[in-house]
Design an enzyme around this catalytic site. Structure first.
Site, PDB file in Angstrom:
ATOM      1  N   HIS A 155    -105.229 -11.154 -70.826  1.00  0.00           N
ATOM      2  CA  HIS A 155    -104.523 -11.850 -69.755  1.00  0.00           C
ATOM      3  C   HIS A 155    -103.140 -12.274 -70.212  1.00  0.00           C
ATOM      4  O   HIS A 155    -102.969 -12.756 -71.323  1.00  0.00           O
ATOM      5  CB  HIS A 155    -105.295 -13.112 -69.356  1.00  0.00           C
ATOM      6  CG  HIS A 155    -106.387 -12.852 -68.376  1.00  0.00           C
ATOM      7  ND1 HIS A 155    -106.130 -12.524 -67.079  1.00  0.00           N
ATOM      8  CD2 HIS A 155    -107.728 -12.862 -68.506  1.00  0.00           C
ATOM      9  CE1 HIS A 155    -107.278 -12.352 -66.444  1.00  0.00           C
ATOM     10  NE2 HIS A 155    -108.270 -12.543 -67.293  1.00  0.00           N
TER      11      HIS A 155
ATOM     12  N   CYS B 173    -100.370  -7.620 -68.184  1.00  0.00           N
ATOM     13  CA  CYS B 173     -99.678  -7.360 -66.926  1.00  0.00           C
ATOM     14  C   CYS B 173     -98.232  -7.821 -66.982  1.00  0.00           C
ATOM     15  O   CYS B 173     -97.832  -8.613 -67.830  1.00  0.00           O
ATOM     16  CB  CYS B 173    -100.404  -8.020 -65.754  1.00  0.00           C
ATOM     17  SG  CYS B 173    -100.365  -9.802 -65.786  1.00  0.00           S
TER      18      CYS B 173
END
Lengths: 235, 53
Positions: free
Chosen positions: A134, A203
């Site tokens: 993450h 991301c």
């Protein structure tokens, strides 16, 4: 029903929805981090316990055998989906930065640590060991991902060996369907031959999902845990 | 809506306040424990892999 009641009920509903949205933001920004930190500590504790038990029961298996880079441990068991098998250290992200690496990249798994792409190579072995994490929420493990630079060490341990990878590229921005970045020899990485590589993905932008950030590293050094922490982790 | 709930709670003002507090806490608990964990993966922060597994 009078107009007054309708207006009042409508405003109360609006206030309620607003309060729920605020609570949701608190949940995403703060509570997921609290939960993830607990879960990650728990995963690391599990691993350490497992390793302590393993070395006690397996005993002095073959103490003398110096392991070459990634020469598979004799008892190479398959990684179990959703279970931790290694701990990663990246000094660039903080001297105390360490996260468990779990098998698989499911949403549930990534809430408890970094996720190893199940289809890619095992830690330290020939091929590409690819790991996702993450960028934001769930403890923000890869928040400072763009600060990674060529030469930075990425250290992993599986309880028997230390693996020191060196980053070779600046963070590379790509599209979410670019699965070639986790190929055994990723095309864009500049590697031309087969080797023992590491790929990290997260991301980009920070709170979005339109792109992915990638860095590649190669295996630089391997040493047994008995030899102590690798140079990269010593101050 | 809230007035309606308040009127239908039993007891005097203090007991009503206490029950309201419990109701609010229960709501927050249900939200954090069940509703938000369900809603959160619908947001984009979970997409960190390149193969969308």
């Amino acid at each position: 029903m009078s107009v007054r009641v309708v207006v009042r009920t409508f405003s109360e509903l609006c206030i309620t929805v607003g309060a729920v949205i605020v609570l949701f933001v608190v949940y995403v920004l703060f509570w997921t981090g609290v939960k993830a930190d607990t879960a990650m500590d728990d995963q690391i504790a599990q691993l350490e316990e497992q390793w302590a038990k393993g070395s006690a029961s397996a005993g002095p298996g073959d103490p003398g055998s110096a392991r070459g880079p990634g020469a598979a441990a004799p008892k190479a068991v398959a990684y179990e989906d959703g279970r931790p098998f290694a701990v990663m250290y990246i000094p660039r992200l903080g001297f105390t930065w360490n996260k468990p690496v779990l098998e698989g990249t499911r949403t549930k798994t990534l809430k408890k640590g970094l996720g190893h792409y199940a289809s890619t190579a095992r830690l330290g072995e020939p091929g590409n060991f690819a790991v996702a994490g993450h960028r934001r929420t769930y403890g923000d493990p890869f928040k400072d991902f763009p600060r990674l630079r060529p030469g930075d060490p990425v250290v992993l341990t599986d309880g028997t060996s230390w693996f020191t990878y060196r980053i070779d590229t600046r963070p590379y921005r790509t599209l979410p369907d670019d699965t070639a970045v986790v190929d055994p020899v990723p095309e864009k990485s500049g590697y031309t031959r087969e080797g023992r590589y590491l790929t990290l993905t997260t991301c980009d932008p920070e709170w979005g999902h339109s792109h992915r950030l990638i860095v590649w590293a190669h295996l630089d050094e391997t040493q047994p845990v008995e030899a102590g922490k690798p140079k990269a982790l010593r101050r | 809506m809230y007035g309606f709930i308040w009127r239908h709670l039993p007891g005097n003002t203090w007991i009503k306040a206490l029950i309201s507090l419990v109701l609010v806490l229960a709501t927050v608990y249900v939200l954090f424990q069940y509703v938000f964990p369900w809603a959160e993966p619908l947001l984009p922060f979970n997409d960190v892999t390149v193969d969308n597994q």
